[in-house]
Design a protein around this motif. Sequence first.
Motif, PDB file in Angstrom:
ATOM      1  N   LYS A 223       0.851  -1.184   0.000  1.00 16.56           N
ATOM      2  CA  LYS A 223       0.000   0.000   0.000  1.00 16.56           C
ATOM      3  C   LYS A 223       0.887   1.234   0.000  1.00 16.56           C
ATOM      4  N   ASN A 224       1.846   1.276   0.940  1.00 14.95           N
ATOM      5  CA  ASN A 224       2.805   2.379   1.016  1.00 14.95           C
ATOM      6  C   ASN A 224       4.121   1.902   1.596  1.00 14.95           C
ATOM      7  N   LEU A 225       5.189   2.535   1.163  1.00 17.95           N
ATOM      8  CA  LEU A 225       6.464   2.456   1.858  1.00 17.95           C
ATOM      9  C   LEU A 225       6.757   3.879   2.346  1.00 17.95           C
ATOM     10  N   ILE A 226       6.803   4.052   3.661  1.00 16.35           N
ATOM     11  CA  ILE A 226       6.994   5.385   4.241  1.00 16.35           C
ATOM     12  C   ILE A 226       8.421   5.495   4.764  1.00 16.35           C
ATOM     13  N   ILE A 227       9.152   6.446   4.226  1.00 15.53           N
ATOM     14  CA  ILE A 227      10.535   6.658   4.637  1.00 15.53           C
ATOM     15  C   ILE A 227      10.601   7.938   5.463  1.00 15.53           C
ATOM     16  N   SER A 228      11.098   7.830   6.682  1.00 19.84           N
ATOM     17  CA  SER A 228      11.176   8.976   7.584  1.00 19.84           C
ATOM     18  C   SER A 228      12.468   9.743   7.331  1.00 19.84           C
ATOM     19  N   ILE A 229      12.312  10.979   6.867  1.00 20.78           N
ATOM     20  CA  ILE A 229      13.458  11.867   6.643  1.00 20.78           C
ATOM     21  C   ILE A 229      13.077  13.234   7.207  1.00 20.78           C
ATOM     22  N   ASP A 230      13.622  13.579   8.370  1.00 20.89           N
ATOM     23  CA  ASP A 230      13.208  14.793   9.055  1.00 20.89           C
ATOM     24  C   ASP A 230      14.048  16.017   8.703  1.00 20.89           C
ATOM     25  N   SER A 231      14.937  15.872   7.740  1.00 26.95           N
ATOM     26  CA  SER A 231      15.681  17.020   7.228  1.00 26.95           C
ATOM     27  C   SER A 231      16.420  16.586   5.971  1.00 26.95           C
ATOM     28  N   ILE A 232      16.579  17.524   5.045  1.00 20.96           N
ATOM     29  CA  ILE A 232      17.419  17.271   3.876  1.00 20.96           C
ATOM     30  C   ILE A 232      18.699  18.093   3.968  1.00 20.96           C
ATOM     31  N   ASN A 233      18.986  18.535   5.186  1.00 26.39           N
ATOM     32  CA  ASN A 233      20.269  19.144   5.523  1.00 26.39           C
ATOM     33  C   ASN A 233      21.027  18.139   6.387  1.00 26.39           C
ATOM     34  N   SER A 234      22.218  17.770   5.987  1.00 24.52           N
ATOM     35  CA  SER A 234      22.924  16.674   6.654  1.00 24.52           C
ATOM     36  C   SER A 234      23.185  16.945   8.135  1.00 24.52           C
ATOM     37  N   GLU A 235      23.524  18.181   8.483  1.00 24.91           N
ATOM     38  CA  GLU A 235      23.796  18.496   9.886  1.00 24.91           C
ATOM     39  C   GLU A 235      22.521  18.427  10.719  1.00 24.91           C
ATOM     40  N   THR A 236      21.434  18.965  10.179  1.00 27.11           N
ATOM     41  CA  THR A 236      20.167  18.926  10.910  1.00 27.11           C
ATOM     42  C   THR A 236      19.670  17.497  11.046  1.00 27.11           C
ATOM     43  N   TYR A 237      19.816  16.712   9.970  1.00 31.00           N
ATOM     44  CA  TYR A 237      19.391  15.311  10.027  1.00 31.00           C
ATOM     45  C   TYR A 237      20.112  14.573  11.151  1.00 31.00           C
ATOM     46  N   SER A 238      21.433  14.730  11.235  1.00 31.71           N
ATOM     47  CA  SER A 238      22.213  14.039  12.266  1.00 31.71           C
ATOM     48  C   SER A 238      21.888  14.540  13.663  1.00 31.71           C
ATOM     49  N   LEU A 239      21.477  15.803  13.772  1.00 33.78           N
ATOM     50  CA  LEU A 239      21.072  16.345  15.063  1.00 33.78           C
ATOM     51  C   LEU A 239      19.782  15.693  15.538  1.00 33.78           C
ATOM     52  N   ILE A 240      18.808  15.565  14.627  1.00 34.23           N
ATOM     53  CA  ILE A 240      17.509  15.001  14.986  1.00 34.23           C
ATOM     54  C   ILE A 240      17.585  13.484  15.118  1.00 34.23           C
ATOM     55  N   ARG A 241      18.185  12.848  14.121  1.00 28.65           N
ATOM     56  CA  ARG A 241      18.273  11.380  14.109  1.00 28.65           C
ATOM     57  C   ARG A 241      19.701  10.973  14.444  1.00 28.65           C
ATOM     58  N   LYS A 242      19.960  10.898  15.733  1.00 26.29           N
ATOM     59  CA  LYS A 242      21.302  10.627  16.223  1.00 26.29           C
ATOM     60  C   LYS A 242      21.758   9.233  15.791  1.00 26.29           C
ATOM     61  N   ARG A 243      23.046   9.138  15.444  1.00 24.29           N
ATOM     62  CA  ARG A 243      23.675   7.957  14.847  1.00 24.29           C
ATOM     63  C   ARG A 243      23.401   7.868  13.344  1.00 24.29           C
ATOM     64  N   GLY A 244      22.645   8.827  12.808  1.00 22.70           N
ATOM     65  CA  GLY A 244      22.250   8.746  11.406  1.00 22.70           C
ATOM     66  C   GLY A 244      23.070   9.637  10.491  1.00 22.70           C
ATOM     67  N   LYS A 245      23.090   9.257   9.211  1.00 24.69           N
ATOM     68  CA  LYS A 245      23.741  10.054   8.173  1.00 24.69           C
ATOM     69  C   LYS A 245      22.772  10.213   7.008  1.00 24.69           C
ATOM     70  N   LEU A 246      22.550  11.450   6.607  1.00 28.09           N
ATOM     71  CA  LEU A 246      21.591  11.729   5.551  1.00 28.09           C
ATOM     72  C   LEU A 246      21.957  11.033   4.248  1.00 28.09           C
ATOM     73  N   GLU A 247      23.233  10.996   3.914  1.00 31.16           N
ATOM     74  CA  GLU A 247      23.627  10.390   2.632  1.00 31.16           C
ATOM     75  C   GLU A 247      23.257   8.915   2.566  1.00 31.16           C
ATOM     76  N   THR A 248      23.295   8.227   3.710  1.00 29.03           N
ATOM     77  CA  THR A 248      22.900   6.812   3.739  1.00 29.03           C
ATOM     78  C   THR A 248      21.419   6.662   3.408  1.00 29.03           C
ATOM     79  N   VAL A 249      20.605   7.511   4.019  1.00 31.85           N
ATOM     80  CA  VAL A 249      19.166   7.439   3.811  1.00 31.85           C
ATOM     81  C   VAL A 249      18.795   7.796   2.376  1.00 31.85           C
ATOM     82  N   LEU A 250      19.420   8.836   1.827  1.00 34.89           N
ATOM     83  CA  LEU A 250      19.112   9.245   0.453  1.00 34.89           C
ATOM     84  C   LEU A 250      19.529   8.178  -0.548  1.00 34.89           C
TER      85      LEU A 250
END
Length: 371
Positions: A223-250
């Motif tokens: 029905k859906n695949l929902i991908i959680s991305i709370d920022s498209i700025n790498s620094e903000t993404y890592s601030l919100i989603r700790k241990r995370g890297k935006l480039e990996t998610v993209l």
Amino acid sequence: MKKNQIASNFQDTQKVISKFDSKNLEVDSFCLVPFTNIILEPNGDIGICRQKGSDFTFGNLRDNSLMEIWNGEEIRKWRKEFLTGEVEVCAKEFKYKKCNLCPQNNKLLDEVVFSEVQDSPPIKLTANFNGFCNLRCQMCDVWELPNGFYTEDNFWKYARKELFPNLKEIDMLSGEPFLQDDTFKLIEEVSSINPDCEWTITTNAHYQLSGKIKEYLNSITFKNLIISIDSINSETYSLIRKRGKLETVLQTLDDYVEYEKERIANSKSPLNIKLNFLIQKDNWKELKSILEFCNSNSVSPFITFCYFPDGYSLLDLDVSERLDILRFWLRDMDYVEISTAARVIRPLVDSLNGIDKAEIVSTIQNLKSLT
């Protein structure tokens, strides 16, 4: 030309309103969720509604069976509110979120039995089997929840016989589903007896889309695949989603887009990829940008508002700051974009008083007149 996902979402909501009207249901006082859905929490608690949160539960599988909880006194009382139009439990959600009009939820409207007592098991399962997650998001504590609660005796044996065959939808949440063995077990169990069941899976996409994952996904209808991305700025993404890297998610998002093409070429259901963006103090300036990102990447925006914890919510800001945020958003957004982001705009508007609120409402009405 790529499909305008924002306009599509707006049109889908209008269709839901029309469908409510055709069934003589009140837009401001009916929700189908307690007639269709049940949520399994990692500690055995049973909930009904994602919007009400994990604290809004009706029992625990340690104490009662699923069907006993499904027709318990409190759930019947909640259903009665929607059947009579006298809404109390969800008064705030109806006012601020309008979540009862969600097009995705209301795909099950024709399946609803309008009765306080439900003779059959729920037709939608939201499975928060385990708290295990590879990230430590600042606004989430799911990774602190237990793992391994669901066993043959308290769930799988009953579900295999009574629940799985009748499910119309499954919604996978909690922790990171693609890092949990129970997710793959559920896919095996349900796909073998109920291949028409539609799946929605919410993921942080913080892993590689492996051949193993694809193999399991090939056996289900999406029905859906929902991908959680709370920022498209790498620094903000890592601030919100700790241990995370935006480039990996993209990169994983790109891999899912390519995988979707493979599925369609092999006559399988599309993934219907959606991007979940949770508005909070650290990312509110990105609202317009995330809508544009969704359109340019042919994914549908799913914009949500952070209410809790209070420290991350925009409602925790001073009135002047909330007013400035609304002015910032409305300065260069059109009415369709505003409608798409209504879940995050409405609570801020309703938090204002007097002349400030009148200013914002007037601005929105002027933008609507230009549509």
